[in-house]
Scaffold this active site. Sequence first.
Site, PDB file in Angstrom:
ATOM      1  N   LYS A  65      35.598-109.822  50.319  1.00 39.14           N
ATOM      2  CA  LYS A  65      36.794-108.965  50.432  1.00 39.14           C
ATOM      3  C   LYS A  65      37.454-109.061  51.817  1.00 39.14           C
ATOM      4  CE  LYS A  65      35.222-106.014  46.792  1.00 39.14           C
ATOM      5  NZ  LYS A  65      34.900-104.714  46.258  1.00 39.14           N
ATOM      6  N   ASP A 101      40.098-100.732  44.872  1.00 44.21           N
ATOM      7  CA  ASP A 101      38.776-100.102  44.713  1.00 44.21           C
ATOM      8  C   ASP A 101      38.828 -98.608  45.020  1.00 44.21           C
ATOM      9  OD1 ASP A 101      37.276-102.327  44.000  1.00 44.21           O
ATOM     10  OD2 ASP A 101      36.896-102.882  46.081  1.00 44.21           O
TER      11      ASP A 101
HETATM   12  P1  NDP Z   1      28.783-104.581  51.873  1.00 40.34           P
HETATM   13  O1  NDP Z   1      27.978-105.841  51.917  1.00 40.34           O
HETATM   14  O2  NDP Z   1      30.062-104.503  52.623  1.00 40.34           O
HETATM   15  O3  NDP Z   1      27.853-103.338  52.397  1.00 40.34           O
HETATM   16  C1  NDP Z   1      26.568-103.171  51.944  1.00 40.34           C
HETATM   17  C2  NDP Z   1      26.019-101.796  52.369  1.00 40.34           C
HETATM   18  O4  NDP Z   1      24.813-101.595  51.649  1.00 40.34           O
HETATM   19  C3  NDP Z   1      25.677-101.663  53.846  1.00 40.34           C
HETATM   20  O5  NDP Z   1      25.915-100.338  54.252  1.00 40.34           O
HETATM   21  C4  NDP Z   1      24.153-101.976  53.870  1.00 40.34           C
HETATM   22  O6  NDP Z   1      23.474-101.345  54.930  1.00 40.34           O
HETATM   23  C5  NDP Z   1      23.741-101.348  52.572  1.00 40.34           C
HETATM   24  N1  NDP Z   1      22.525-101.871  51.964  1.00 40.34           N
HETATM   25  C6  NDP Z   1      22.374-103.078  51.330  1.00 40.34           C
HETATM   26  N2  NDP Z   1      21.125-103.181  50.841  1.00 40.34           N
HETATM   27  C7  NDP Z   1      20.480-102.033  51.158  1.00 40.34           C
HETATM   28  C8  NDP Z   1      19.168-101.544  50.926  1.00 40.34           C
HETATM   29  N3  NDP Z   1      18.252-102.268  50.262  1.00 40.34           N
HETATM   30  N4  NDP Z   1      18.843-100.316  51.398  1.00 40.34           N
HETATM   31  C9  NDP Z   1      19.752 -99.579  52.063  1.00 40.34           C
HETATM   32  N5  NDP Z   1      21.010 -99.976  52.325  1.00 40.34           N
HETATM   33  C10 NDP Z   1      21.368-101.208  51.873  1.00 40.34           C
HETATM   34  O7  NDP Z   1      28.981-104.278  50.316  1.00 40.34           O
HETATM   35  P2  NDP Z   1      30.221-103.581  49.593  1.00 40.34           P
HETATM   36  O8  NDP Z   1      30.544-102.300  50.277  1.00 40.34           O
HETATM   37  O9  NDP Z   1      31.329-104.563  49.390  1.00 40.34           O
HETATM   38  O10 NDP Z   1      29.619-103.279  48.120  1.00 40.34           O
HETATM   39  C11 NDP Z   1      28.633-102.275  47.926  1.00 40.34           C
HETATM   40  C12 NDP Z   1      28.364-102.114  46.434  1.00 40.34           C
HETATM   41  O11 NDP Z   1      29.523-101.597  45.782  1.00 40.34           O
HETATM   42  C13 NDP Z   1      28.025-103.422  45.706  1.00 40.34           C
HETATM   43  O12 NDP Z   1      26.884-103.183  44.898  1.00 40.34           O
HETATM   44  C14 NDP Z   1      29.241-103.677  44.836  1.00 40.34           C
HETATM   45  O13 NDP Z   1      28.916-104.364  43.653  1.00 40.34           O
HETATM   46  C15 NDP Z   1      29.678-102.241  44.533  1.00 40.34           C
HETATM   47  N6  NDP Z   1      31.099-102.121  44.110  1.00 40.34           N
HETATM   48  C16 NDP Z   1      31.378-101.609  42.870  1.00 40.34           C
HETATM   49  C17 NDP Z   1      32.696-101.477  42.448  1.00 40.34           C
HETATM   50  C18 NDP Z   1      32.999-100.931  41.092  1.00 40.34           C
HETATM   51  O14 NDP Z   1      34.118-101.096  40.630  1.00 40.34           O
HETATM   52  N7  NDP Z   1      32.083-100.264  40.442  1.00 40.34           N
HETATM   53  C19 NDP Z   1      33.829-101.877  43.301  1.00 40.34           C
HETATM   54  C20 NDP Z   1      33.421-102.343  44.609  1.00 40.34           C
HETATM   55  C21 NDP Z   1      32.094-102.473  44.975  1.00 40.34           C
HETATM   56  P3  NDP Z   1      23.186-102.098  56.364  1.00 40.34           P
HETATM   57  O15 NDP Z   1      24.387-101.828  57.221  1.00 40.34           O
HETATM   58  O16 NDP Z   1      21.970-101.437  56.887  1.00 40.34           O
HETATM   59  O17 NDP Z   1      22.992-103.548  56.054  1.00 40.34           O
END
Ligand code: NDP
Length: 264
Positions: A65, A101
């Site tokens: 994105k 989103d």
């Molecule tokens: P990003 O990669 O930008 O951010 C990921 C976030 O998740 C960070 O805050 C990271 O923390 C955290 N994280 C990842 N793994 C873990 C874990 N095992 N334990 C704790 N924290 C974790 O992702 P996005 O924001 O782009 O997407 C997030 C989710 O939203 C995805 O699953 C995506 O599929 C979903 N989504 C769903 C949509 C829908 O229409 N339903 C639309 C858009 C997104 P840290 O900073 O510590 O790494």
Amino acid sequence: MPKELFAIFGDPVSHSKSPLMHNWAFRGLGYPGCYTRYRLPDGEKLREMFFALGLRGVNVTVPHKEAAYRACDELDSFARQVGAVNTVVEREGRLYGYNTDAPGFLRAIETLGGKDVLFLGAGGTARATAAVLREAGYRVTLLNRSAARLEPFREAGFEVHTWEDFRPRPFDLVVNMTSAGLKDEALPAPEALLKPVLKEAKGAVDVVYGRQTPFLALAKAYGLPAKDGSDMLLYQGVIAFDLFTGGRFSPEEIEEWMCKAFDE
Ligand code: NDP
């Protein structure tokens, strides 16, 4: 009339429901469009692939994105504000970027009630949705595993915590904004922090869709009304379809066709 081609770009994309949703709406509304999926490992190739495939528009998912934001010639004001694009439309050789989103998420949680929200996670989706929720009168607090990702939120005036300095208190809604549970059995925060929060909450939402994540299972164990990310997906798709087709259909008729994808 030749068909216009649309796609979802991301990595992975095999799980995405977007092709089904958009193709139901194209067929149902009689629009000459076809929507496919394209796994794009390198986000920096987004623009090149868009034109090479002769696309009219794309949705963009994890992890591209921010790359989509950089690939566009024009950005709407909200996409510019959040620095992330999930919908790209081509007009006369130029790429226009939008973020659907956050308005999709807002629409999905409106029925749950309560304005005091805890976000678990601080990634791109959290960044876009936190801004929209605040504008709509919500109070958003963020809890994230790493401190670095919280910094822009702190600068923007949000209350932020890492797992180390968080003291549980009552919230109306708790939202999993992380990808924890997408492909694994991880909780988005330690159980010892989540349990007291879920015990006091009025509802829980997970942005992951199509599977029961450990977070949703835990919320349901506390008897909370809980929804996955399907509504968010549907509503962001309705707004994207409206952009793809130039505003010629009402949101209600787009939704009526798109939601058939969830019955399959
Ligand atoms: P990003 O990669 O930008 O951010 C990921 C976030 O998740 C960070 O805050 C990271 O923390 C955290 N994280 C990842 N793994 C873990 C874990 N095992 N334990 C704790 N924290 C974790 O992702 P996005 O924001 O782009 O997407 C997030 C989710 O939203 C995805 O699953 C995506 O599929 C979903 N989504 C769903 C949509 C829908 O229409 N339903 C639309 C858009 C997104 P840290 O900073 O510590 O790494």
